[in-house]
Design a protein around this motif. Sequence first.
Motif, PDB file in Angstrom:
ATOM      1  N   GLY A 161     165.478 -54.579  23.999  1.00 20.48           N
ATOM      2  CA  GLY A 161     166.363 -54.666  23.255  1.00 20.48           C
ATOM      3  C   GLY A 161     167.438 -56.083  23.870  1.00 20.48           C
ATOM      4  O   GLY A 161     167.758 -56.883  23.057  1.00 20.48           O
ATOM      5  N   TRP A 162     167.518 -56.215  25.084  1.00 17.77           N
ATOM      6  CA  TRP A 162     168.231 -57.295  25.540  1.00 17.77           C
ATOM      7  C   TRP A 162     167.538 -58.616  25.187  1.00 17.77           C
ATOM      8  O   TRP A 162     168.126 -59.635  24.879  1.00 17.77           O
ATOM      9  N   LEU A 163     166.100 -58.666  25.315  1.00 24.64           N
ATOM     10  CA  LEU A 163     165.544 -59.589  25.193  1.00 24.64           C
ATOM     11  C   LEU A 163     165.522 -60.246  23.866  1.00 24.64           C
ATOM     12  O   LEU A 163     165.912 -61.394  23.514  1.00 24.64           O
ATOM     13  N   ARG A 164     165.624 -59.352  22.736  1.00 28.58           N
ATOM     14  CA  ARG A 164     165.622 -59.486  21.317  1.00 28.58           C
ATOM     15  C   ARG A 164     167.050 -60.084  21.123  1.00 28.58           C
ATOM     16  O   ARG A 164     166.999 -61.141  20.477  1.00 28.58           O
ATOM     17  N   ALA A 165     167.855 -59.690  21.687  1.00 32.53           N
ATOM     18  CA  ALA A 165     169.469 -59.992  21.623  1.00 32.53           C
ATOM     19  C   ALA A 165     169.334 -61.480  22.096  1.00 32.53           C
ATOM     20  O   ALA A 165     170.184 -62.285  21.523  1.00 32.53           O
ATOM     21  N   ALA A 166     168.784 -61.692  23.166  1.00 32.06           N
ATOM     22  CA  ALA A 166     168.887 -63.288  23.676  1.00 32.06           C
ATOM     23  C   ALA A 166     167.608 -64.054  22.933  1.00 32.06           C
ATOM     24  O   ALA A 166     167.338 -65.210  23.528  1.00 32.06           O
ATOM     25  N   ASN A 167     167.083 -63.525  21.988  1.00 33.02           N
ATOM     26  CA  ASN A 167     166.125 -64.313  21.119  1.00 33.02           C
ATOM     27  C   ASN A 167     164.898 -64.790  22.019  1.00 33.02           C
ATOM     28  O   ASN A 167     164.143 -65.831  22.124  1.00 33.02           O
ATOM     29  N   LEU A 168     164.422 -63.878  22.844  1.00 32.92           N
ATOM     30  CA  LEU A 168     163.423 -63.968  24.079  1.00 32.92           C
ATOM     31  C   LEU A 168     162.322 -62.955  23.775  1.00 32.92           C
ATOM     32  O   LEU A 168     162.526 -61.918  23.140  1.00 32.92           O
ATOM     33  N   ARG A 169     161.179 -63.062  24.415  1.00 26.19           N
ATOM     34  CA  ARG A 169     160.000 -62.338  24.263  1.00 26.19           C
ATOM     35  C   ARG A 169     159.415 -61.867  25.758  1.00 26.19           C
ATOM     36  O   ARG A 169     159.794 -62.640  26.658  1.00 26.19           O
ATOM     37  N   PRO A 170     159.027 -60.797  25.849  1.00 28.13           N
ATOM     38  CA  PRO A 170     158.609 -60.520  27.274  1.00 28.13           C
ATOM     39  C   PRO A 170     157.989 -61.604  28.094  1.00 28.13           C
ATOM     40  O   PRO A 170     158.144 -61.879  29.073  1.00 28.13           O
ATOM     41  N   ARG A 171     157.086 -62.304  27.298  1.00 24.45           N
ATOM     42  CA  ARG A 171     156.524 -63.430  28.001  1.00 24.45           C
ATOM     43  C   ARG A 171     157.476 -64.418  28.717  1.00 24.45           C
ATOM     44  O   ARG A 171     156.843 -65.110  29.840  1.00 24.45           O
ATOM     45  N   ASP A 172     158.522 -64.545  28.229  1.00 26.67           N
ATOM     46  CA  ASP A 172     159.579 -65.492  28.835  1.00 26.67           C
ATOM     47  C   ASP A 172     159.940 -64.980  30.251  1.00 26.67           C
ATOM     48  O   ASP A 172     160.452 -65.946  30.981  1.00 26.67           O
ATOM     49  N   THR A 220     167.370 -66.824  34.932  1.00 29.45           N
ATOM     50  CA  THR A 220     168.671 -67.210  34.240  1.00 29.45           C
ATOM     51  C   THR A 220     168.995 -66.001  33.475  1.00 29.45           C
ATOM     52  O   THR A 220     170.108 -65.471  33.442  1.00 29.45           O
ATOM     53  N   PHE A 221     168.017 -65.509  32.633  1.00 26.30           N
ATOM     54  CA  PHE A 221     168.214 -64.306  31.468  1.00 26.30           C
ATOM     55  C   PHE A 221     168.493 -63.037  32.466  1.00 26.30           C
ATOM     56  O   PHE A 221     169.449 -62.530  31.977  1.00 26.30           O
ATOM     57  N   LEU A 222     168.141 -62.785  33.516  1.00 26.88           N
ATOM     58  CA  LEU A 222     168.461 -61.528  34.394  1.00 26.88           C
ATOM     59  C   LEU A 222     170.127 -61.730  34.833  1.00 26.88           C
ATOM     60  O   LEU A 222     170.724 -60.737  34.828  1.00 26.88           O
ATOM     61  N   SER A 223     170.118 -62.812  35.326  1.00 35.09           N
ATOM     62  CA  SER A 223     171.607 -62.984  35.961  1.00 35.09           C
ATOM     63  C   SER A 223     172.560 -62.703  34.781  1.00 35.09           C
ATOM     64  O   SER A 223     173.734 -62.363  35.027  1.00 35.09           O
ATOM     65  N   GLU A 224     172.436 -63.039  33.512  1.00 41.38           N
ATOM     66  CA  GLU A 224     173.224 -62.894  32.557  1.00 41.38           C
ATOM     67  C   GLU A 224     173.237 -61.486  32.157  1.00 41.38           C
ATOM     68  O   GLU A 224     174.421 -61.179  31.139  1.00 41.38           O
ATOM     69  N   ALA A 273     155.442 -47.795   8.533  1.00 38.78           N
ATOM     70  CA  ALA A 273     156.731 -47.317   8.686  1.00 38.78           C
ATOM     71  C   ALA A 273     157.701 -48.132   9.571  1.00 38.78           C
ATOM     72  O   ALA A 273     157.325 -49.231  10.140  1.00 38.78           O
ATOM     73  N   SER A 274     158.546 -47.471   9.830  1.00 46.42           N
ATOM     74  CA  SER A 274     159.835 -48.257  10.702  1.00 46.42           C
ATOM     75  C   SER A 274     159.277 -48.552  12.096  1.00 46.42           C
ATOM     76  O   SER A 274     159.745 -49.562  12.705  1.00 46.42           O
ATOM     77  N   GLY A 275     158.360 -47.942  12.414  1.00 49.51           N
ATOM     78  CA  GLY A 275     157.737 -48.214  13.938  1.00 49.51           C
ATOM     79  C   GLY A 275     157.379 -49.686  14.141  1.00 49.51           C
ATOM     80  O   GLY A 275     157.348 -50.168  15.134  1.00 49.51           O
ATOM     81  N   GLU A 276     156.823 -50.103  12.753  1.00 46.40           N
ATOM     82  CA  GLU A 276     156.371 -51.437  13.002  1.00 46.40           C
ATOM     83  C   GLU A 276     157.175 -52.688  13.642  1.00 46.40           C
ATOM     84  O   GLU A 276     156.650 -53.778  14.049  1.00 46.40           O
ATOM     85  N   GLN A 277     158.285 -52.532  13.053  1.00 41.48           N
ATOM     86  CA  GLN A 277     159.391 -53.530  13.678  1.00 41.48           C
ATOM     87  C   GLN A 277     159.524 -53.475  15.120  1.00 41.48           C
ATOM     88  O   GLN A 277     159.844 -54.684  15.847  1.00 41.48           O
ATOM     89  N   LEU A 278     158.818 -52.463  15.896  1.00 41.95           N
ATOM     90  CA  LEU A 278     158.648 -52.517  17.347  1.00 41.95           C
ATOM     91  C   LEU A 278     157.742 -53.644  17.917  1.00 41.95           C
ATOM     92  O   LEU A 278     157.921 -53.775  19.084  1.00 41.95           O
ATOM     93  N   THR A 279     156.863 -53.783  17.060  1.00 39.84           N
ATOM     94  CA  THR A 279     155.703 -54.803  17.612  1.00 39.84           C
ATOM     95  C   THR A 279     156.327 -56.181  18.008  1.00 39.84           C
ATOM     96  O   THR A 279     157.417 -56.470  17.477  1.00 39.84           O
ATOM     97  N   LEU A 280     155.959 -56.551  19.037  1.00 38.29           N
ATOM     98  CA  LEU A 280     156.532 -57.595  19.669  1.00 38.29           C
ATOM     99  C   LEU A 280     155.948 -59.024  19.092  1.00 38.29           C
ATOM    100  O   LEU A 280     156.572 -60.181  19.477  1.00 38.29           O
ATOM    101  N   ASP A 281     154.983 -58.945  18.405  1.00 40.16           N
ATOM    102  CA  ASP A 281     154.499 -60.112  17.505  1.00 40.16           C
ATOM    103  C   ASP A 281     155.104 -60.345  16.333  1.00 40.16           C
ATOM    104  O   ASP A 281     155.254 -59.434  15.580  1.00 40.16           O
ATOM    105  N   SER A 282     155.658 -61.515  16.358  1.00 37.23           N
ATOM    106  CA  SER A 282     156.572 -61.730  15.174  1.00 37.23           C
ATOM    107  C   SER A 282     156.023 -62.853  14.159  1.00 37.23           C
ATOM    108  O   SER A 282     154.965 -63.318  14.708  1.00 37.23           O
TER     109      SER A 282
END
Lengths: 697, 335
Positions: free
Chosen positions: B39-50, B59-63, B326-335
């Motif tokens: 959720g935090w990553l999404r809010a920061a417009n980031l993905r796990p690979r970042d 930087t991301f974690l400190s904020e 269904a709604s589960g799809e939005q959880l995929t991280l590939d956009s």
Amino acid sequence: MADPIHARALALLRRGTGWPDVRFRNQQYESIEAIAVRRARLLVVQRTGWGKSMVYFIATRLLRDRGSGPTLLISPLLALMRNQVEAAVRIGLRTGRIDSSNQDEWADIEQAVRDDILDLLLVSPERLTNPRFVERVLQPVSTRIGLLVVDEAHCISDWGHDFRPDYQRIVRLLRNLPGTIPVLATTATANDRVVEDVARQIGRVETVRGPLVRSSLRLQVIRMHDPARRLAWLADVLPDLPGSGIIYTLTKASAHRVTDWLRARALEVVAYTGAMDREREHIEQALLGNKVKAVAATSALGMGFDKPDLGFVIHFQRPPSPVHYYQQVGRAGRNVERAYGILLEGGEDDEIAEWMATSNELDAEHVRQILHALEQAEEPLTPARIEASVNLSRGKLLHALRLLHAHPTPPVDRDGMRWTRTIHPYQPDLEQLQRLRRLRERERERMARYVDGERCLMEYLQRELNDPSARACEHCSVCVGSPLVPVNCSQETLAEAQRFLRRQYVVIEPRKRWDVNALATMKLEKTTIPSEWQVEPGRALCRWGDPGYGGLVRAGKQRELRFDQRLVRAVATMVRVWEPDPFPQLVTSVPSLRTGALVPDFAARLARDLEIPYLDTLAKVRETRPQKLMENSYQQMRNLDGAFAVRERHPLARRVFLLVDDLVDSRWTFTLAGALLRRAGAAAVYPVALASTAPDR
Amino acid sequence: MTPDPDENKLAILLLCSSFGAHDSDARPLSVAEFNKLEGWLRAANLRPRDLLDPAARDTFLSETTTPEHAERIRRLSERGFMMSHALERWGQRGIWAVTRAEERYPARIRRRLAQQAAPVFYGVGDPELLARPALAVAGSRDADEHALAYACALGGRAADEELAVVTGGARGVDRAAIQGCLERAGAACAVLVAGLYSAAVAAHNREMIADGRLALISPFHPEAGFTAGNAMARNRYVYALADWSVIVRSELAGGTWSGGTELLKHGWSSLFVRASEDEGNRALLERGALPIPAELDEIDRLRTLFERTSSARAAPVRGHRSKPPASGEQLTLDS
């Protein structure tokens, strides 16, 4: 340059080398920057001495300064060279090595990793695949590797001269390594095809490649088919060559023979082979410190060995490819004005090379048997258990398992010390096998052309390695137009070398253990052979196919069906020189239904020469299959179980015997025949054979 | 050319997986912890690979989070070499790992469990097996002879009707159902709590796996040990992988019981319970489970029974063929 990273790197270089004015070699800084700043994957192809270790030392320091984890250096090296260790210390790097021989240091290294004070860790590629080692040692120390260095990266390619299955594991490891962990792969020797293949397999890699020429190296070729002449030449020439150097041989037996000969001529020479373990580091140090004139070595001396003032590299036989040759001869003359690279071509070279190459191939039928044994088993099997159903020596079995294990989808996997079948189907890659055979053939031809010496020797090698800067060197024997080192030897030395070759006696060590299941008819209880049934250490006149008496033995066994009187005299001389104590009172022989009188006839003549009686004490009571077809101890013992009996009419009590056979390999025939004689009362039994067909010592 | 690995996949593995007995002492993220981070990553417009890039990560974690949590994530994500070594080691035995970031992640689990679904699944065998129409079979480990024979026969009937059998792979009912299914040339899947690494090469599994008739999967890493907690957490995946589930025998407490009541609550698949005299079975039926005759020869065709009974009696079940993604799809991280 105002770049602070460059400034810091240069300061580290100067501190590391100890030279305050030194500058980066061409592409050296760019390589450091690529790894430490851009976190790239880099394949560096540079000759030995260019400074590859400085690249990863400095990159490690820069990465560590910014909080990265330690560097993992995967290398077949036994240890960092002393000068490398010194450079690392000056740069402020703490290095460590983990392998099976330094278990007492593991805990310290683990703690140093935990405390984050260890900067660089050396581990061998084989260790990466050992499950116990991985779990106990590698995992605790690899939780935050910041840079991965793969040394001798040409071993990845099966287009290369030195393909190693363990490196295939490294390739697969790289595949799932996050792109943000930088990787440095290094090699000193690779032609275009190998470089391309390695780069493709590593993936996402940038290649840095420099010239290979070494201007101080003087190359020469000498054709000398007679091994005695080659030995004599070595003894005559060696004292006049500059500094100390390496004499490369194709086999371990040759390395030891050359060593024995030169030592007998009062030259400081030591042998070095892959079969030696603990002494290797010590010998390398002796060579580095110029404490020996030469080391007679197989290709085991190579990987990472770096002696700037190596004075000469002599090849006692022709190596199998130009890349092999360049890699070995290129160790000479890095930091001296003049060094020699001399290749002697013998007559046996191709045969030896082909034998070594094919004996490394996987045999489809053996693979089928191994997989079948594993499939039938409910539990994973130890190699000893597999041996009972596969007719394969332990060495070959383990080699086969290792090759299968390195397969991209391996049909077998390790489970501690045991092996298990996996779900992967197995299809032998016949196409690859054919391709490799053709490649070997072609490389041998290219090497034979080198010996022809039709053009500059250095230029020829450079072209074979696709070095764009190839041109005539003006120093080699072809460019100069005359031999750089004399090509003759004295008649006295030659006669001495011939005598030496005829005295290549081989010690036959007695076996101490047997398998009670394989020897069912003997109704044994203990796996240890009782000392009162053991034979004494024996002797073989030579090795099968040796230059000295090898030819006569072969002729007697295969053509004449009678052994030459010269062999009788030679064995008698051997026994007298050897002086077994107590000296034998009787000669007897190992009976055979297949070769009939061949061995008893020889033994009887030997007895006459030694002036002691001959006695036919043993009978062959059942036909056996040729022992040479039995590949492992279990099969060898079972084949002989109940095959011999002591003839009742002879009282053997307290007598000392010479027990004669023509060939010795696994020693089981001597062990079992000897045990029967001793059980019947013989006080001592000394095995004697004409030739040993056992592998090198 | 070596294909580039999916860096989101690698990042999720680093955050959520353990790589062996002597892994770092940083604890991998739980499902809930991973969801939060996502959720935090999404809010920061980031993905796990970042998170793989040290500078961007710090930087991301400190904020975003506390220094302690940031340190834990940093330690986890530094295990790149260890991870690649573990994936290679597991790969030797044909073991794969699949994350929520990938298409190959089991679709039913993604859809039915949504945020509750494990970020990583490990397995050996053909993953396509998990997409077939499937019947889950469960029951207590200490079932009597009769229940075992029932489970075995049920597995065989499922095979005849081309239903894959899904179980927890435990001894007792689970293994009987799989055995019955495989004996009649069916396909089966076991969701293991522990021991995937050794099960992948076990003599009795190898041939079936190689034939593509048996898949072993687990939400726990291949070298993980057994815990009761993991066994409980595993049940939902068994039920979520099936279209219909049958409990052969349940006590009034224990794994089968809690799995059954959890299934009744969430309705991942329609639950049938064998109409026997067992106390647990009766209680589950009273709570709304559908009955399946106590003797199999009373059933003409399993599918007919399942389809007719569930549409007639049960609350709507989100079956995989009846609903659009269904709604589960939005959880995929590939956009």
